[in-house]
Design a protein around this motif. Structure first.
Motif, PDB file in Angstrom:
ATOM      1  N   GLN A   4       2.984   2.217   1.414  1.00 49.15           N
ATOM      2  CA  GLN A   4       3.743   1.513   0.380  1.00 49.15           C
ATOM      3  C   GLN A   4       2.974   1.544  -0.941  1.00 49.15           C
ATOM      4  O   GLN A   4       1.803   1.180  -0.985  1.00 49.15           O
ATOM      5  CB  GLN A   4       3.969   0.053   0.788  1.00 49.15           C
ATOM      6  CG  GLN A   4       4.682  -0.123   2.110  1.00 49.15           C
ATOM      7  CD  GLN A   4       6.116   0.367   2.062  1.00 49.15           C
ATOM      8  OE1 GLN A   4       6.860   0.058   1.145  1.00 49.15           O
ATOM      9  NE2 GLN A   4       6.496   1.155   3.051  1.00 49.15           N
ATOM     10  N   VAL A   5       3.665   1.975  -2.003  1.00 45.73           N
ATOM     11  CA  VAL A   5       3.097   2.038  -3.347  1.00 45.73           C
ATOM     12  C   VAL A   5       4.001   1.217  -4.261  1.00 45.73           C
ATOM     13  O   VAL A   5       5.223   1.262  -4.122  1.00 45.73           O
ATOM     14  CB  VAL A   5       3.001   3.501  -3.838  1.00 45.73           C
ATOM     15  CG1 VAL A   5       2.534   3.577  -5.273  1.00 45.73           C
ATOM     16  CG2 VAL A   5       2.083   4.314  -2.917  1.00 45.73           C
ATOM     17  N   LEU A  61       1.431  -0.481 -14.193  1.00 46.16           N
ATOM     18  CA  LEU A  61       0.372  -0.228 -13.214  1.00 46.16           C
ATOM     19  C   LEU A  61       1.013   0.227 -11.915  1.00 46.16           C
ATOM     20  O   LEU A  61       2.019  -0.345 -11.480  1.00 46.16           O
ATOM     21  CB  LEU A  61      -0.427  -1.496 -12.938  1.00 46.16           C
ATOM     22  CG  LEU A  61      -1.427  -1.939 -13.984  1.00 46.16           C
ATOM     23  CD1 LEU A  61      -1.927  -3.345 -13.666  1.00 46.16           C
ATOM     24  CD2 LEU A  61      -2.587  -0.968 -14.052  1.00 46.16           C
ATOM     25  N   ILE A  62       0.415   1.226 -11.304  1.00 44.22           N
ATOM     26  CA  ILE A  62       0.852   1.655  -9.978  1.00 44.22           C
ATOM     27  C   ILE A  62      -0.297   1.353  -9.023  1.00 44.22           C
ATOM     28  O   ILE A  62      -1.469   1.564  -9.376  1.00 44.22           O
ATOM     29  CB  ILE A  62       1.251   3.151  -9.966  1.00 44.22           C
ATOM     30  CG1 ILE A  62       2.053   3.498  -8.719  1.00 44.22           C
ATOM     31  CG2 ILE A  62       0.064   4.063 -10.165  1.00 44.22           C
ATOM     32  CD1 ILE A  62       2.752   4.849  -8.790  1.00 44.22           C
ATOM     33  N   SER A  63       0.021   0.795  -7.859  1.00 47.10           N
ATOM     34  CA  SER A  63      -1.047   0.405  -6.939  1.00 47.10           C
ATOM     35  C   SER A  63      -0.741   0.854  -5.516  1.00 47.10           C
ATOM     36  O   SER A  63       0.417   0.899  -5.086  1.00 47.10           O
ATOM     37  CB  SER A  63      -1.266  -1.104  -6.980  1.00 47.10           C
ATOM     38  OG  SER A  63      -0.096  -1.782  -6.618  1.00 47.10           O
ATOM     39  N   TYR A  64      -1.817   1.173  -4.826  1.00 44.13           N
ATOM     40  CA  TYR A  64      -1.779   1.498  -3.408  1.00 44.13           C
ATOM     41  C   TYR A  64      -3.011   0.856  -2.782  1.00 44.13           C
ATOM     42  O   TYR A  64      -4.134   1.132  -3.206  1.00 44.13           O
ATOM     43  CB  TYR A  64      -1.781   3.010  -3.182  1.00 44.13           C
ATOM     44  CG  TYR A  64      -2.012   3.385  -1.742  1.00 44.13           C
ATOM     45  CD1 TYR A  64      -1.066   3.060  -0.774  1.00 44.13           C
ATOM     46  CD2 TYR A  64      -3.182   4.007  -1.348  1.00 44.13           C
ATOM     47  CE1 TYR A  64      -1.286   3.360   0.555  1.00 44.13           C
ATOM     48  CE2 TYR A  64      -3.407   4.323  -0.022  1.00 44.13           C
ATOM     49  CZ  TYR A  64      -2.459   3.999   0.926  1.00 44.13           C
ATOM     50  OH  TYR A  64      -2.677   4.289   2.247  1.00 44.13           O
ATOM     51  N   ASP A  65      -2.809   0.004  -1.795  1.00 39.94           N
ATOM     52  CA  ASP A  65      -3.898  -0.795  -1.225  1.00 39.94           C
ATOM     53  C   ASP A  65      -4.609  -1.513  -2.371  1.00 39.94           C
ATOM     54  O   ASP A  65      -3.979  -2.153  -3.176  1.00 39.94           O
ATOM     55  CB  ASP A  65      -4.841   0.071  -0.393  1.00 39.94           C
ATOM     56  CG  ASP A  65      -4.267   0.411   0.980  1.00 39.94           C
ATOM     57  OD1 ASP A  65      -3.309  -0.245   1.409  1.00 39.94           O
ATOM     58  OD2 ASP A  65      -4.785   1.335   1.622  1.00 39.94           O
ATOM     59  N   SER A  66      -5.906  -1.353  -2.509  1.00 38.61           N
ATOM     60  CA  SER A  66      -6.640  -2.015  -3.590  1.00 38.61           C
ATOM     61  C   SER A  66      -6.834  -1.101  -4.803  1.00 38.61           C
ATOM     62  O   SER A  66      -7.469  -1.492  -5.776  1.00 38.61           O
ATOM     63  CB  SER A  66      -8.006  -2.485  -3.077  1.00 38.61           C
ATOM     64  OG  SER A  66      -8.772  -1.367  -2.676  1.00 38.61           O
ATOM     65  N   LEU A  67      -6.269   0.103  -4.760  1.00 34.55           N
ATOM     66  CA  LEU A  67      -6.417   1.069  -5.849  1.00 34.55           C
ATOM     67  C   LEU A  67      -5.315   0.881  -6.884  1.00 34.55           C
ATOM     68  O   LEU A  67      -4.164   0.623  -6.535  1.00 34.55           O
ATOM     69  CB  LEU A  67      -6.370   2.497  -5.295  1.00 34.55           C
ATOM     70  CG  LEU A  67      -7.395   2.812  -4.204  1.00 34.55           C
ATOM     71  CD1 LEU A  67      -7.091   4.162  -3.583  1.00 34.55           C
ATOM     72  CD2 LEU A  67      -8.800   2.780  -4.779  1.00 34.55           C
ATOM     73  N   LYS A  68      -5.668   1.055  -8.178  1.00 34.77           N
ATOM     74  CA  LYS A  68      -4.684   0.893  -9.253  1.00 34.77           C
ATOM     75  C   LYS A  68      -4.903   1.948 -10.329  1.00 34.77           C
ATOM     76  O   LYS A  68      -6.044   2.331 -10.606  1.00 34.77           O
ATOM     77  CB  LYS A  68      -4.817  -0.478  -9.909  1.00 34.77           C
ATOM     78  CG  LYS A  68      -4.443  -1.636  -9.019  1.00 34.77           C
ATOM     79  CD  LYS A  68      -4.546  -2.941  -9.784  1.00 34.77           C
ATOM     80  CE  LYS A  68      -4.481  -4.145  -8.941  1.00 34.77           C
ATOM     81  NZ  LYS A  68      -3.397  -4.562  -8.290  1.00 34.77           N
ATOM     82  N   ALA A 119       7.703  12.420  -1.760  1.00 34.28           N
ATOM     83  CA  ALA A 119       7.220  13.457  -0.852  1.00 34.28           C
ATOM     84  C   ALA A 119       6.393  14.483  -1.624  1.00 34.28           C
ATOM     85  O   ALA A 119       6.683  14.793  -2.781  1.00 34.28           O
ATOM     86  CB  ALA A 119       8.389  14.134  -0.157  1.00 34.28           C
ATOM     87  N   TRP A 120       5.380  15.015  -0.963  1.00 33.39           N
ATOM     88  CA  TRP A 120       4.511  16.060  -1.513  1.00 33.39           C
ATOM     89  C   TRP A 120       5.341  17.332  -1.629  1.00 33.39           C
ATOM     90  O   TRP A 120       5.799  17.879  -0.636  1.00 33.39           O
ATOM     91  CB  TRP A 120       3.322  16.242  -0.582  1.00 33.39           C
ATOM     92  CG  TRP A 120       2.235  17.114  -1.083  1.00 33.39           C
ATOM     93  CD1 TRP A 120       1.888  18.321  -0.578  1.00 33.39           C
ATOM     94  CD2 TRP A 120       1.323  16.846  -2.146  1.00 33.39           C
ATOM     95  NE1 TRP A 120       0.820  18.834  -1.273  1.00 33.39           N
ATOM     96  CE2 TRP A 120       0.452  17.937  -2.245  1.00 33.39           C
ATOM     97  CE3 TRP A 120       1.173  15.784  -3.045  1.00 33.39           C
ATOM     98  CZ2 TRP A 120      -0.564  18.012  -3.195  1.00 33.39           C
ATOM     99  CZ3 TRP A 120       0.160  15.855  -3.988  1.00 33.39           C
ATOM    100  CH2 TRP A 120      -0.693  16.950  -4.051  1.00 33.39           C
ATOM    101  N   GLU A 144      -5.343  12.135  -3.536  1.00 28.72           N
ATOM    102  CA  GLU A 144      -6.316  12.024  -2.448  1.00 28.72           C
ATOM    103  C   GLU A 144      -6.073  10.756  -1.635  1.00 28.72           C
ATOM    104  O   GLU A 144      -6.136  10.768  -0.408  1.00 28.72           O
ATOM    105  CB  GLU A 144      -7.743  12.045  -2.991  1.00 28.72           C
ATOM    106  CG  GLU A 144      -8.187  13.416  -3.456  1.00 28.72           C
ATOM    107  CD  GLU A 144      -9.551  13.405  -4.136  1.00 28.72           C
ATOM    108  OE1 GLU A 144     -10.208  12.337  -4.194  1.00 28.72           O
ATOM    109  OE2 GLU A 144      -9.953  14.476  -4.629  1.00 28.72           O
ATOM    110  N   ALA A 145      -5.788   9.643  -2.305  1.00 29.09           N
ATOM    111  CA  ALA A 145      -5.552   8.374  -1.615  1.00 29.09           C
ATOM    112  C   ALA A 145      -4.318   8.436  -0.724  1.00 29.09           C
ATOM    113  O   ALA A 145      -4.320   7.895   0.383  1.00 29.09           O
ATOM    114  CB  ALA A 145      -5.414   7.240  -2.632  1.00 29.09           C
ATOM    115  N   LEU A 146      -3.271   9.095  -1.208  1.00 29.86           N
ATOM    116  CA  LEU A 146      -2.029   9.191  -0.436  1.00 29.86           C
ATOM    117  C   LEU A 146      -2.045  10.343   0.563  1.00 29.86           C
ATOM    118  O   LEU A 146      -1.174  10.435   1.429  1.00 29.86           O
ATOM    119  CB  LEU A 146      -0.822   9.303  -1.373  1.00 29.86           C
ATOM    120  CG  LEU A 146      -0.283   7.986  -1.931  1.00 29.86           C
ATOM    121  CD1 LEU A 146       0.197   7.058  -0.857  1.00 29.86           C
ATOM    122  CD2 LEU A 146      -1.212   7.281  -2.863  1.00 29.86           C
ATOM    123  N   ASN A 147      -3.013  11.245   0.420  1.00 29.02           N
ATOM    124  CA  ASN A 147      -3.282  12.288   1.413  1.00 29.02           C
ATOM    125  C   ASN A 147      -2.076  13.173   1.721  1.00 29.02           C
ATOM    126  O   ASN A 147      -1.860  13.566   2.869  1.00 29.02           O
ATOM    127  CB  ASN A 147      -3.830  11.647   2.692  1.00 29.02           C
ATOM    128  CG  ASN A 147      -4.522  12.651   3.583  1.00 29.02           C
ATOM    129  OD1 ASN A 147      -5.105  13.610   3.099  1.00 29.02           O
ATOM    130  ND2 ASN A 147      -4.442  12.424   4.887  1.00 29.02           N
TER     131      ASN A 147
END
Length: 129
Positions: free
Chosen positions: A3-4, A19-26, A52-53, A117-120
């Motif tokens: 979830q982003v 701001l866009i965030s994923y987990d603790s990353l922003k 999607a990639w 990289e974070a979303l892999n």
């Protein structure tokens, strides 16, 4: 599914910032202003989308594509610094500021690399608020 969240925080006549965030990353975001979801000149509507990639032909590389945007196609999350450099897509930066009198995001290539990289390369849900 990951979830982003993209939270829009500043709407100006020439751009939408947030701001866009994923987990603790922003990361900071820049989009075109809201112009009734018009193709190529408006940010996308608020809502929840699958991302999607996907191969991005204009950039000749892979990036995340925002799928199922009402009346729109080809919406990507990619590098750019200013609203006029994108056509309805979402650009990321590690900082935000003003250059030559124009508000934008900076270190965009770095931000996109970190985000990807974070979303892999995994499909995720994007909530736009």
């Amino acid at each position: 599914m990951k979830q982003v969240v993209l939270k829009r925080t500043l709407s100006l006549k020439d751009g939408m910032f947030g701001l866009i965030s994923y987990d603790s990353l922003k990361w900071f975001t820049v989009e075109r202003p809201w112009l009734d979801n018009q193709h190529g000149i408006s940010c996308i509507p608020t809502g929840t989308y699958t991302c999607a990639w996907t191969y991005f032909p204009r950039a000749k590389k892979y990036d995340y594509m925002v799928l199922n945007v009402q009346k729109r196609t080809g919406i990507f999350i990619h590098s750019a610094n200013f609203p006029y450099q994108i056509e309805g897509c979402i650009a990321l930066g590690t900082s935000v500021g003003v250059m030559d009198g124009k508000r934008g995001v900076f270190s965009s290539v770095t931000a996109i690399r970190q985000f990807n990289e974070a979303l892999n390369k995994e499909t995720f849900q994007l909530e736009v608020k």
